[in-house]
Design a protein around this motif. Structure first.
Motif, PDB file in Angstrom:
ATOM      1  N   ASP A  69       0.853  -1.190   0.000  1.00 30.73           N
ATOM      2  CA  ASP A  69       0.000   0.000   0.000  1.00 30.73           C
ATOM      3  C   ASP A  69       0.889   1.239   0.000  1.00 30.73           C
ATOM      4  O   ASP A  69       1.620   1.490   0.964  1.00 30.73           O
ATOM      5  CB  ASP A  69      -0.903  -0.035   1.232  1.00 30.73           C
ATOM      6  CG  ASP A  69      -1.883   1.126   1.307  1.00 30.73           C
ATOM      7  OD1 ASP A  69      -1.540   2.227   0.831  1.00 30.73           O
ATOM      8  OD2 ASP A  69      -2.977   0.945   1.873  1.00 30.73           O
ATOM      9  N   ALA A  70       0.833   2.041  -1.037  1.00 29.49           N
ATOM     10  CA  ALA A  70       1.710   3.199  -1.158  1.00 29.49           C
ATOM     11  C   ALA A  70       1.514   4.197  -0.016  1.00 29.49           C
ATOM     12  O   ALA A  70       2.485   4.743   0.521  1.00 29.49           O
ATOM     13  CB  ALA A  70       1.491   3.895  -2.505  1.00 29.49           C
ATOM     14  N   ARG A  71       0.283   4.448   0.350  1.00 30.86           N
ATOM     15  CA  ARG A  71       0.029   5.395   1.440  1.00 30.86           C
ATOM     16  C   ARG A  71       0.558   4.860   2.766  1.00 30.86           C
ATOM     17  O   ARG A  71       1.066   5.612   3.607  1.00 30.86           O
ATOM     18  CB  ARG A  71      -1.463   5.695   1.538  1.00 30.86           C
ATOM     19  CG  ARG A  71      -2.009   6.499   0.358  1.00 30.86           C
ATOM     20  CD  ARG A  71      -3.469   6.846   0.554  1.00 30.86           C
ATOM     21  NE  ARG A  71      -3.998   7.630  -0.568  1.00 30.86           N
ATOM     22  CZ  ARG A  71      -5.243   8.060  -0.664  1.00 30.86           C
ATOM     23  NH1 ARG A  71      -6.115   7.775   0.297  1.00 30.86           N
ATOM     24  NH2 ARG A  71      -5.624   8.761  -1.719  1.00 30.86           N
ATOM     25  N   ALA A  72       0.437   3.548   2.957  1.00 30.17           N
ATOM     26  CA  ALA A  72       0.960   2.944   4.181  1.00 30.17           C
ATOM     27  C   ALA A  72       2.478   3.098   4.252  1.00 30.17           C
ATOM     28  O   ALA A  72       3.046   3.310   5.331  1.00 30.17           O
ATOM     29  CB  ALA A  72       0.565   1.473   4.254  1.00 30.17           C
ATOM     30  N   LEU A  73       3.144   3.023   3.111  1.00 30.57           N
ATOM     31  CA  LEU A  73       4.589   3.220   3.087  1.00 30.57           C
ATOM     32  C   LEU A  73       4.963   4.662   3.419  1.00 30.57           C
ATOM     33  O   LEU A  73       5.969   4.907   4.091  1.00 30.57           O
ATOM     34  CB  LEU A  73       5.150   2.841   1.718  1.00 30.57           C
ATOM     35  CG  LEU A  73       5.236   1.348   1.409  1.00 30.57           C
ATOM     36  CD1 LEU A  73       5.726   1.147  -0.015  1.00 30.57           C
ATOM     37  CD2 LEU A  73       6.154   0.626   2.388  1.00 30.57           C
ATOM     38  N   ALA A  77       7.469   5.446   6.566  1.00 26.74           N
ATOM     39  CA  ALA A  77       8.707   6.218   6.476  1.00 26.74           C
ATOM     40  C   ALA A  77       8.679   7.416   7.427  1.00 26.74           C
ATOM     41  O   ALA A  77       9.658   7.689   8.133  1.00 26.74           O
ATOM     42  CB  ALA A  77       8.930   6.683   5.044  1.00 26.74           C
ATOM     43  N   GLU A  78       7.550   8.108   7.449  1.00 24.68           N
ATOM     44  CA  GLU A  78       7.432   9.284   8.316  1.00 24.68           C
ATOM     45  C   GLU A  78       7.544   8.893   9.786  1.00 24.68           C
ATOM     46  O   GLU A  78       8.279   9.528  10.559  1.00 24.68           O
ATOM     47  CB  GLU A  78       6.099   9.985   8.049  1.00 24.68           C
ATOM     48  CG  GLU A  78       5.896  11.234   8.878  1.00 24.68           C
ATOM     49  CD  GLU A  78       4.580  11.935   8.566  1.00 24.68           C
ATOM     50  OE1 GLU A  78       4.259  12.930   9.238  1.00 24.68           O
ATOM     51  OE2 GLU A  78       3.859  11.480   7.647  1.00 24.68           O
ATOM     52  N   GLN A  79       6.809   7.858  10.189  1.00 24.26           N
ATOM     53  CA  GLN A  79       6.822   7.437  11.589  1.00 24.26           C
ATOM     54  C   GLN A  79       8.170   6.844  11.983  1.00 24.26           C
ATOM     55  O   GLN A  79       8.657   7.083  13.099  1.00 24.26           O
ATOM     56  CB  GLN A  79       5.708   6.421  11.839  1.00 24.26           C
ATOM     57  CG  GLN A  79       4.313   7.011  11.730  1.00 24.26           C
ATOM     58  CD  GLN A  79       3.224   5.955  11.866  1.00 24.26           C
ATOM     59  OE1 GLN A  79       3.479   4.754  11.743  1.00 24.26           O
ATOM     60  NE2 GLN A  79       2.004   6.397  12.126  1.00 24.26           N
ATOM     61  N   ALA A  80       8.772   6.068  11.084  1.00 25.61           N
ATOM     62  CA  ALA A  80      10.058   5.455  11.397  1.00 25.61           C
ATOM     63  C   ALA A  80      11.123   6.509  11.655  1.00 25.61           C
ATOM     64  O   ALA A  80      11.904   6.412  12.615  1.00 25.61           O
ATOM     65  CB  ALA A  80      10.492   4.530  10.258  1.00 25.61           C
ATOM     66  N   GLU A  81      11.170   7.523  10.813  1.00 24.60           N
ATOM     67  CA  GLU A  81      12.138   8.602  11.002  1.00 24.60           C
ATOM     68  C   GLU A  81      11.865   9.369  12.291  1.00 24.60           C
ATOM     69  O   GLU A  81      12.774   9.662  13.062  1.00 24.60           O
ATOM     70  CB  GLU A  81      12.108   9.549   9.805  1.00 24.60           C
ATOM     71  CG  GLU A  81      12.809   9.026   8.568  1.00 24.60           C
ATOM     72  CD  GLU A  81      14.321   9.054   8.694  1.00 24.60           C
ATOM     73  OE1 GLU A  81      14.859   9.986   9.325  1.00 24.60           O
ATOM     74  OE2 GLU A  81      14.973   8.138   8.158  1.00 24.60           O
ATOM     75  N   ALA A  82      10.586   9.677  12.531  1.00 21.66           N
ATOM     76  CA  ALA A  82      10.237  10.505  13.682  1.00 21.66           C
ATOM     77  C   ALA A  82      10.456   9.776  15.003  1.00 21.66           C
ATOM     78  O   ALA A  82      10.978  10.354  15.971  1.00 21.66           O
ATOM     79  CB  ALA A  82       8.777  10.948  13.568  1.00 21.66           C
ATOM     80  N   LEU A 125      10.014   2.849  -0.756  1.00 19.48           N
ATOM     81  CA  LEU A 125      10.583   3.040   0.580  1.00 19.48           C
ATOM     82  C   LEU A 125      12.008   3.568   0.511  1.00 19.48           C
ATOM     83  O   LEU A 125      12.395   4.427   1.313  1.00 19.48           O
ATOM     84  CB  LEU A 125      10.521   1.725   1.362  1.00 19.48           C
ATOM     85  CG  LEU A 125      10.714   1.828   2.878  1.00 19.48           C
ATOM     86  CD1 LEU A 125       9.766   2.847   3.493  1.00 19.48           C
ATOM     87  CD2 LEU A 125      10.519   0.459   3.525  1.00 19.48           C
ATOM     88  N   THR A 126      12.796   3.090  -0.433  1.00 24.77           N
ATOM     89  CA  THR A 126      14.145   3.648  -0.568  1.00 24.77           C
ATOM     90  C   THR A 126      14.082   5.114  -0.991  1.00 24.77           C
ATOM     91  O   THR A 126      14.891   5.932  -0.538  1.00 24.77           O
ATOM     92  CB  THR A 126      14.987   2.853  -1.590  1.00 24.77           C
ATOM     93  OG1 THR A 126      14.303   2.804  -2.856  1.00 24.77           O
ATOM     94  CG2 THR A 126      15.235   1.434  -1.100  1.00 24.77           C
ATOM     95  N   GLY A 127      13.095   5.449  -1.817  1.00 26.72           N
ATOM     96  CA  GLY A 127      12.940   6.838  -2.229  1.00 26.72           C
ATOM     97  C   GLY A 127      12.558   7.753  -1.085  1.00 26.72           C
ATOM     98  O   GLY A 127      12.874   8.949  -1.102  1.00 26.72           O
ATOM     99  N   LEU A 128      11.904   7.196  -0.081  1.00 24.56           N
ATOM    100  CA  LEU A 128      11.491   7.981   1.086  1.00 24.56           C
ATOM    101  C   LEU A 128      12.580   8.058   2.148  1.00 24.56           C
ATOM    102  O   LEU A 128      12.698   9.077   2.851  1.00 24.56           O
ATOM    103  CB  LEU A 128      10.228   7.367   1.697  1.00 24.56           C
ATOM    104  CG  LEU A 128       8.965   7.445   0.837  1.00 24.56           C
ATOM    105  CD1 LEU A 128       7.883   6.519   1.402  1.00 24.56           C
ATOM    106  CD2 LEU A 128       8.450   8.880   0.779  1.00 24.56           C
TER     107      LEU A 128
END
Length: 257
Positions: A69-73, A77-82, A125-128
């Protein structure tokens, strides 16, 4: 300066690793080994209970995600970084085999799901994540390819196409992000003792035929693939980028004799 610990280069102390598909098989072995090497883990799996339980066991962060799911990715990415303060190592392990069939006969929905999970998930995910790694001046990306991407197959053709594309993705990422200190590599496992291999290994006839094509005459273990991932993620692999490392007991170099 010489160190008293010759294996220090394989440590991941002070680094955070995001691993997709970590609750079973190769992904589970990678998560466990990385934790033992000192990494803080962010775990993303479609199986929420299993993901939560593993994160608790390994003292990591659970972010259950359907990587198809693109939106889930985007959220991942946002949550993982934060939540982690920054991802140092990204392992795109989650994948599906899809139904066994000739390429022209696969159901369109099955095909789209296969490409979404196996190929678009690592691309997105790599792009994010890579831009954040580049901003920090270092990072390692590890993609789980397969020997199915190195040779033809009569019933898992689309799976092989996605895995071949991951080898090229690793090369492209290595060229694009290398000047910023980010490395990217792929691993191409052969027959590994996981749930995926049960159909072969549970049949003595099929197992004998398949292992007869492998010079080491055995299936590999998830831990052997995980060890390669640790090399690529750590300083031990600091001058390795853009490569696809085959971990298959010699299957693709053998003529079966």
């Amino acid at each position: 300066m010489p160190t008293s610990d010759p294996l220090r280069a394989f440590r991941l102390d002070g680094r955070t690793a995001l691993v997709t598909g970590p609750t079973r098989g190769i992904g589970l072995a990678i998560a466990r080994l990385f934790a033992n090497a000192g990494a803080r883990l962010v775990l993303a799996d479609v199986d929420r209970p299993a993901c939560d339980a593993l994160a608790e066991t390994l003292d990591g962060i659970s972010l259950p995600t359907d990587v198809g799911d693109a939106r889930a990715l985007d959220r991942l990415a946002e949550q993982a970084e934060a939540l982690s303060g920054g991802i140092d190592v990204l392992v795109c392990n989650a994948g599906v085999a899809g139904p066994a069939s000739p390429m022209h006969a696969i159901d369109e929905a099955d095909r789209d799901r296969l490409y979404a999970v196996n190929l678009m998930h690592p691309i997105r995910l790599t792009g994010l994540i890579a831009p954040h790694m580049a901003a920090r001046g270092r990072g390692s990306i590890v993609l789980l390819s397969s020997i199915a991407g190195l040779r033809g197959t009569s019933h898992l053709g689309h799976y092989g196409v996605t895995k071949a594309a991951l080898a090229q993705l690793a090369r492209n990422l290595a060229v694009e992000w290398g000047p910023s200190g980010v490395r990217a590599n792929a691993i191409a496992p052969g027959l590994i003792r996981t749930e995926w291999a049960d159909a072969i290994l549970s049949s003595p006839e099929r197992a004998d035929r398949r292992l007869g094509l492998t010079p080491l005459r055995r299936a590999g273990s998830p831990e052997e693939v995980a060890s390669t991932a640790l090399y690529l993620a750590s300083d031990a692999g600091g001058f390795t980028t853009g490569q696809t490392i085959v971990v298959d007991g010699g299957t693709v170099i053998s003529d079966g004799s």
